[in-house]
Design a protein around this motif. Structure first.
Motif, PDB file in Angstrom:
ATOM      1  N   GLU B   2       0.838  -1.190   0.000  1.00 55.67           N
ATOM      2  CA  GLU B   2       0.000   0.000   0.000  1.00 55.67           C
ATOM      3  C   GLU B   2       0.872   1.237   0.000  1.00 55.67           C
ATOM      4  O   GLU B   2       1.326   1.719   1.034  1.00 55.67           O
ATOM      5  N   ALA B  39      -7.077  -1.179  -0.903  1.00 54.83           N
ATOM      6  CA  ALA B  39      -7.775  -1.706   0.266  1.00 54.83           C
ATOM      7  C   ALA B  39      -9.260  -1.915  -0.012  1.00 54.83           C
ATOM      8  O   ALA B  39      -9.815  -1.347  -0.945  1.00 54.83           O
ATOM      9  N   THR B 189      -9.253  -0.472  -5.465  1.00 56.86           N
ATOM     10  CA  THR B 189      -9.622  -0.023  -4.140  1.00 56.86           C
ATOM     11  C   THR B 189     -11.141  -0.058  -4.087  1.00 56.86           C
ATOM     12  O   THR B 189     -11.795   0.354  -5.037  1.00 56.86           O
ATOM     13  N   ASP B 205     -10.995  -5.270   4.570  1.00 60.87           N
ATOM     14  CA  ASP B 205      -9.786  -5.104   5.364  1.00 60.87           C
ATOM     15  C   ASP B 205     -10.103  -4.282   6.609  1.00 60.87           C
ATOM     16  O   ASP B 205      -9.523  -4.467   7.662  1.00 60.87           O
ATOM     17  N   THR B 222     -10.091  -2.903  12.109  1.00 62.89           N
ATOM     18  CA  THR B 222      -9.307  -3.652  11.134  1.00 62.89           C
ATOM     19  C   THR B 222      -9.661  -5.132  11.255  1.00 62.89           C
ATOM     20  O   THR B 222      -9.718  -5.667  12.358  1.00 62.89           O
TER      21      THR B 222
END
Lengths: 287, 264
Positions: B2, B39, B189, B205, B222
């Motif tokens: 990332e 993500a 994403t 995520d 998370t």
């Protein structure tokens, strides 16, 4: 605890399958074509009652003629050049007037419906003009353009134009908000929003506007011809009635009806063509 | 992996004026959100928490009252593309033309667009259905076309607005697994809006939990479940712990708003 092992006796009601009867070939053919057979039967029955009534003297031939006389008068008409000229004139008036009405009303309706401020400004006028019986304008139109074909085309045009426009404006307002979000989300240009969303979304409304307009244009052309007394199927009907030829007059009426059916079918054909993306109703009926 | 942020929101507020009462309503209050490139982030919350509103602001369908959103620029094409709730396909276009819509809007010719979208139609599992009209597709297949339409413009960020909400339970699960497969293949994403806890945990995520009245972020969790994930992960204790933790957050807020309602 006692367990029942069979479902017999008066405490049970038995649900049985539907019994299939064996049908002959003729019965099966009838069931497949039931709709067509009964429609035809209805038509034939009407003419039979009319004919038999006229023969028996129950139906006054002087006013109502009879199917056979109408057919004979019609056959005689078909041989005459004047008749074909009448049909041609009426058809041209209808075609030109209606085509102009569609060309003017659909784009204007789309624009007026889409731009809110325009629709605020035009709405009162559209409602007024749509409510106004257009045939009331015939004397005025005669003052403008005289008694020629232009007058009759104009009456046909006026008969259809507001009807289709009102339906179009109404249709634009029902365009789905979510699809508009899709178009905006993908940054569709204003022109693309019209071609991909507004026009296809409004088409069903335009078509139903056309349906209503068919009746209006036919009434318009006949009344305008009654008034002008120059040429056309309307003149033929009026003259036949004035000279007490009810068979000829009836033939004229049948002819106008045929014209109406042809126009209706044309609209229906356009509808099926433009809406082939829709689930067809026939399929639903058979399943 | 990332490297940078794909999306960064700071202090985003959205105010409405209620038509009837004339009162100001805060649909979004001071929302901060960072989404790293690549993500999968879910916005989870009850209806009225402003999660869809946030998505529409990112997409440009709505304009926020204050605050700013930054989208990482891409070399060509679009930063973001939306996958809509209720499929929202044009009923008069075939699947192919629906999927090609974004490209056509971007100025690609219809013919070229139709060719370019074929891989995406195959990717979402609609190969062979290109000539069908939307009414001939099941709800799940319509959502596949909806997804392909957003993928086809090759945007860096996919914004997904409760895309599976109207599907039946089995189809929804199937589509969740499919989405992860496609996400893995397309490397996008994703900002995914949902009100379903297990959907958010399974896919994401990170799950950003939101509350309503005013719409705001109350937690950012998370999800440390290994990838690639199979549907069976939903029956593991770790998965269920996440679910219960989030449920606790949401239920707590519910009681709070309910008691506020009684007090006033």
């Amino acid at each position: 605890m006692a367990r029942a092992s069979t479902a017999d006796g008066p405490t049970f009601r038995t649900v049985l399958p539907r019994q299939r009867r064996r049908r002959s070939a003729a019965q099966r053919w009838y069931r497949r074509n039931e709709r067509l057979v009964l429609s035809l039967l209805g038509i034939v029955a009407f003419f039979a009652v009319w004919q038999l009534g006229a023969d028996a003297g129950i139906v006054d031939r002087f006013f109502f003629s009879s199917p056979s006389e109408v057919a004979i008068a019609g056959w005689a008409e078909l041989q005459r050049a004047r008749f074909w000229e009448d049909v041609r004139v009426s058809s041209v008036e209808l075609a030109v007037g209606s085509a102009l009405a569609v060309i003017v009303s659909v784009p204007l309706g789309l624009v007026i419906g889409w731009y809110r401020r325009l629709s605020y400004a035009f709405d009162p006028w559209l409602n007024f003009l749509n409510a106004l019986p257009r045939v009331a304008l015939i004397p005025l139109v005669v003052l403008w353009v005289g008694l020629g074909v232009e007058m009759k085309m104009l009456i046909v045009f006026l008969g259809a134009v507001f009807t289709i426009m009102v339906a179009t404006v109404e249709g634009v307002r029902t365009v789905e908000r979510q699809l508009l979000d899709v178009a905006r989300s993908f940054r569709a240009s204003e022109a693309r929003i019209f071609t991909s969303l507004v026009i296809p979304g409004t088409l069903p409304f335009i078509i139903s506007g056309l349906r209503i307009a068919v009746g209006r244009v036919l009434a318009g052309v006949i009344i305008a011809e009654f008034y002008a007394q120059t040429q056309g199927v309307g003149v033929m009907i009026a003259k036949a009635a004035a000279t007490l030829q009810s068979d000829r007059m009836m033939f004229g009426v049948v002819l106008v009806t045929l014209l109406g059916i042809i126009l209706y079918e044309a609209v229906g054909y356009a509808e099926r063509w433009f809406q082939r993306w829709r689930p067809s109703l026939d399929l639903e009926e058979t399943t | 992996m990332e490297h940078h942020l794909a999306l960064s929101a700071r202090g985003v507020q959205m105010e409405y004026r209620d038509r009837q009462s004339g009162k100001r309503l805060l649909a979004l209050e001071n929302v901060d959100l960072d989404v790293p490139d690549g993500a999968f982030v879910s916005l989870l919350g009850p209806s009225g928490c402003g999660k869809s509103t946030f998505l529409k602001i990112v997409n440009g369908l709505l304009r926020q009252t204050s605050g700013e959103i930054k989208l990482h620029r891409v070399a060509k094409g679009r930063e973001d593309a939306m996958v809509f709730q209720d499929a929202s396909l044009f009923p008069w276009y075939t699947v192919t033309d629906n999927v090609a819509y974004g490209l056509v809007c971007a100025g690609v010719s219809r013919k070229a667009a139709r060719e370019r979208v074929q891989p995406f139609i195959d990717l979402v599992g609609l190969g062979g259905f290109g000539d069908k009209y939307p009414y001939q597709l099941s709800g799940g297949m319509q959502q596949r076309a909806n997804l392909a339409r957003a993928l086809a413009v090759d945007a860096a960020i996919l914004l997904m607005d409760e895309p599976f909400a109207s599907l039946d339970a089995q189809t929804r699960e199937l589509m969740q697994a499919e989405l992860l497969r496609i996400w893995n293949a397309a490397r996008k994403t994703v900002v995914f809006v949902t009100h379903q806890i297990d959907e958010a945990v399974f896919l994401s995520d990170r799950v950003v939990v939101m509350a309503a009245r005013p719409g705001r972020v109350i937690a950012d969790i998370t999800i440390d479940l290994p990838r690639p994930r199979e549907l069976s992960v939903k029956r593991t204790p770790l998965f269920q712990d996440y679910g219960e933790r989030i449920w606790g957050l949401l239920a707590g807020r519910q009681e709070e708003t309910a008691s506020q309602g009684r007090a006033s």
